[in-house]
Enzyme design. Structure first.
Site, PDB file in Angstrom:
ATOM      1  N   HIS A   1      34.729  34.280 -66.545  1.00  0.00           N
ATOM      2  CA  HIS A   1      35.334  34.474 -67.944  1.00  0.00           C
ATOM      3  C   HIS A   1      35.168  33.482 -68.943  1.00  0.00           C
ATOM      4  CE1 HIS A   1      36.516  38.679 -66.546  1.00  0.00           C
ATOM      5  NE2 HIS A   1      37.554  38.154 -66.015  1.00  0.00           N
TER       6      HIS A   1
ATOM      7  N   GLU B   1      34.670  42.713 -66.258  1.00  0.00           N
ATOM      8  CA  GLU B   1      35.340  42.527 -65.010  1.00  0.00           C
ATOM      9  C   GLU B   1      34.053  42.597 -63.710  1.00  0.00           C
ATOM     10  OE1 GLU B   1      38.287  41.156 -64.052  1.00  0.00           O
ATOM     11  OE2 GLU B   1      38.926  41.375 -66.549  1.00  0.00           O
TER      12      GLU B   1
ATOM     13  N   HIS C   1      35.861  34.033 -60.111  1.00  0.00           N
ATOM     14  CA  HIS C   1      35.973  35.147 -61.054  1.00  0.00           C
ATOM     15  C   HIS C   1      36.660  34.685 -62.245  1.00  0.00           C
ATOM     16  CE1 HIS C   1      36.684  39.413 -62.108  1.00  0.00           C
ATOM     17  NE2 HIS C   1      37.765  38.905 -62.784  1.00  0.00           N
ATOM     18  N   GLU C   2      37.575  33.961 -62.592  1.00  0.00           N
ATOM     19  CA  GLU C   2      38.090  33.535 -63.610  1.00  0.00           C
ATOM     20  C   GLU C   2      37.370  32.457 -64.302  1.00  0.00           C
ATOM     21  OE1 GLU C   2      40.931  35.348 -64.864  1.00  0.00           O
ATOM     22  OE2 GLU C   2      40.960  36.332 -63.146  1.00  0.00           O
TER      23      GLU C   2
END
Length: 306
Positions: free
Chosen positions: A144, A215, A140-141
């Site tokens: 980004h 997100e 997930h990070e």
């Protein structure tokens, strides 16, 4: 270099529109300050200096505020191994790996581009998550970073920061120095405070709208890259539940960086704060991961790691 994280055109469009609108707002804000303060040199120099500092040193500022430090492979071999594996899978440069000695379970990514990025996890997160769950959070990070929305949200947040600082400065200047100023100066300070407050409110809403979508986009990208949306759903459920049990007074430092976190640092009774949250609700995120799980034919139930 293009990573293997799925492209998200809707995220790109939202980032472009947000930056365009914030750019217009920024120009109007600077112009208004120049007119009110009658010193374009001071306004432009200060604004440009703060924007440059925010862009170039955002990673260091975030790490310092969250008590994070860069860690080598010898200190956290398993953490580095997961990041290495995901970066190879995504075909992207490996970011700097950092750890924050905070019990609050969370993670964040920052940096101006994929070649100058930092991914940081807290010791509370490492202690609570299973390997598959940790992999989902890190994916997930990393998404980004790959989608460059970390840089966009860093720049976007700058305008709100500077507007908020000006409101605070003008307020205390009026409060403690009102008796020593003439009426014209007081009117100018009040006007500056009003313009800054309006700019802060608009930038706040624009950033919240972008942050919530990014997100969801990061959740999608992580689930598709790892092929295990249920592990990410399990991590979300676990982390959100644990953060809700941490007293709000212990979350105050982290709340300033909510836009960068895996999950927002909200206490047990967030109240109206949830309406203005930088993240979509847990229910929205789990629902999306459930749909992806069905699309991928994942056998396990969303919310439980494989």
């Amino acid at each position: 270099m293009q990573s293997r994280f799925p492209n998200d055109r809707r995220l790109t469009v939202r980032m472009t529109v947000t930056m365009f609108l914030l750019g217009l707002l920024y120009v109007a804000f600077v112009a208004a300050l120049v007119v009110l303060l009658k010193s374009w040199v001071l306004v432009v120099v200060v604004a440009a200096g703060m924007l440059g500092a925010q862009y170039w040193f955002s990673d260091k500022i975030a790490l310092f505020a969250m008590r994070g430090r860069v860690v080598e492979r010898e200190e956290y071999p398993e953490l580095h191994a997961v990041v290495d594996r995901l970066c190879a899978l995504a075909d992207m440069p490996k970011p700097v790996v950092a750890v924050s000695r905070m019990d609050m379970p969370n993670a964040f990514a920052t940096g101006r581009n994929p070649d100058n990025a930092v991914v940081c996890v807290t010791t509370g997160l490492l202690r609570r998550l299973e390997p598959a769950e940790l992999e989902g959070v890190l994916a997930h990070e990393l998404s980004h970073v790959a989608h460059k929305d970390v840089a966009v949200i860093t720049i976007a947040s700058f305008l709100g920061v500077i507007a908020g600082l000006i409101v605070r400065f003008a307020f205390y200047s009026q409060l403690f120095g009102g008796g020593r100023r003439d009426q014209n100066t007081a009117v100018v300070l009040a006007a500056v405070m009003g313009v800054s407050a309006a700019v802060y409110a608009v930038s706040f809403l624009l950033i919240r709208a972008l942050s919530r979508y990014r997100e969801l986009a990061a959740d999608r990208a992580a689930a598709q890259l790892t092929g295990r949306p249920s592990a990410l759903a399990s991590a979300l459920t676990k982390v959100t539940g644990d953060i809700a049990r941490i007293p709000s007074k212990d979350l105050r430092t982290a709340q300033a960086f909510n836009a960068f976190h895996f999950t927002p640092a909200l206490g047990a009774e967030p109240g109206a704060a949830r309406l203005f949250s930088t993240h979509p609700s847990l229910e929205q995120r789990l629902e999306q991961l459930g749909r992806i799980s069905v699309e991928l034919g994942e056998a396990t139930t969303p919310g439980r790691a494989n």
